[in-house]
Design a protein around this motif. Structure first.
Motif, PDB file in Angstrom:
ATOM      1  N   GLN A  32     -64.836 -28.436 -31.975  1.00 32.09           N
ATOM      2  CA  GLN A  32     -65.750 -27.368 -31.573  1.00 32.09           C
ATOM      3  C   GLN A  32     -66.316 -26.668 -32.807  1.00 32.09           C
ATOM      4  OE1 GLN A  32     -63.986 -24.226 -29.246  1.00 32.09           O
ATOM      5  NE2 GLN A  32     -65.972 -23.407 -28.652  1.00 32.09           N
ATOM      6  N   MET A  33     -65.466 -26.377 -33.764  1.00 29.34           N
ATOM      7  CA  MET A  33     -65.921 -25.731 -34.990  1.00 29.34           C
ATOM      8  C   MET A  33     -66.879 -26.635 -35.762  1.00 29.34           C
ATOM      9  SD  MET A  33     -63.765 -23.976 -38.084  1.00 29.34           S
ATOM     10  CE  MET A  33     -62.913 -22.894 -36.956  1.00 29.34           C
ATOM     11  N   LYS A  34     -66.574 -27.902 -35.803  1.00 32.79           N
ATOM     12  CA  LYS A  34     -67.432 -28.870 -36.482  1.00 32.79           C
ATOM     13  C   LYS A  34     -68.801 -28.918 -35.810  1.00 32.79           C
ATOM     14  CE  LYS A  34     -67.643 -33.697 -37.869  1.00 32.79           C
ATOM     15  NZ  LYS A  34     -67.038 -35.008 -37.741  1.00 32.79           N
ATOM     16  N   ASN A  35     -68.834 -28.907 -34.493  1.00 33.34           N
ATOM     17  CA  ASN A  35     -70.106 -28.934 -33.755  1.00 33.34           C
ATOM     18  C   ASN A  35     -70.932 -27.679 -34.027  1.00 33.34           C
ATOM     19  OD1 ASN A  35     -69.469 -31.412 -32.625  1.00 33.34           O
ATOM     20  ND2 ASN A  35     -68.713 -30.530 -30.703  1.00 33.34           N
ATOM     21  N   ILE A  36     -70.260 -26.535 -34.068  1.00 32.83           N
ATOM     22  CA  ILE A  36     -70.960 -25.284 -34.355  1.00 32.83           C
ATOM     23  C   ILE A  36     -71.563 -25.318 -35.758  1.00 32.83           C
ATOM     24  CG2 ILE A  36     -70.623 -22.809 -34.774  1.00 32.83           C
ATOM     25  CD1 ILE A  36     -68.588 -22.866 -32.457  1.00 32.83           C
ATOM     26  N   LEU A  37     -70.803 -25.793 -36.724  1.00 31.45           N
ATOM     27  CA  LEU A  37     -71.303 -25.870 -38.105  1.00 31.45           C
ATOM     28  C   LEU A  37     -72.483 -26.834 -38.209  1.00 31.45           C
ATOM     29  CD1 LEU A  37     -68.001 -25.767 -40.164  1.00 31.45           C
ATOM     30  CD2 LEU A  37     -69.759 -24.003 -39.998  1.00 31.45           C
TER      31      LEU A  37
END
Length: 118
Positions: free
Chosen positions: A9-14
């Motif tokens: 999820q964090m990777k997608n947001i970044l």
């Protein structure tokens, strides 16, 4: 394994933020240019206010005049702080730095008048 969903999820947001970075920088850069135009209008208004003839006349009661000059000084300080903030943002957005020689003149004039009435 417990952190895999959070990591993804964090990777997608970044990735999303990175993909919209240029567009957002453009929007903020345009907004900064608009703010600078408004700032120039504020400086022009301040110049007019600082040239008030009452500030140079000999008066019996100095308190009202001193109050006006102190207000002008506060307004000039606010404009100077805004100019510094504009310069920081211009550096961030890679824009040419604006100089405000008229603001420097107004500041000197107001400081001179303030010292005259104090």
């Amino acid at each position: 394994q417990m952190l895999v969903p959070e990591y993804q999820q964090m990777k997608n947001i970044l990735e999303l933020l990175d993909s919209t970075k240029e567009e957002e920088m453009g929007k903020w850069g345009t907004r900064l240019e608009e703010d600078i135009k408004i700032f120039h209008e504020s400086v022009t208004g301040m110049k007019t206010a600082s040239q008030d003839e009452r500030l140079l006349e000999d008066v019996e009661f100095i308190d009202p005049i001193l109050s006006i000059v102190e207000g002008l000084k506060a307004d000039v300080t606010e404009l100077e702080n805004k100019a510094k903030a504009n310069a920081k943002f211009q550096a961030v957005f890679g824009q040419q730095l604006e100089r405000y020689p008229e603001l420097e003149e107004i500041s000197s004039d107001v400081n001179l008048k303030l010292s005259m009435w104090e």
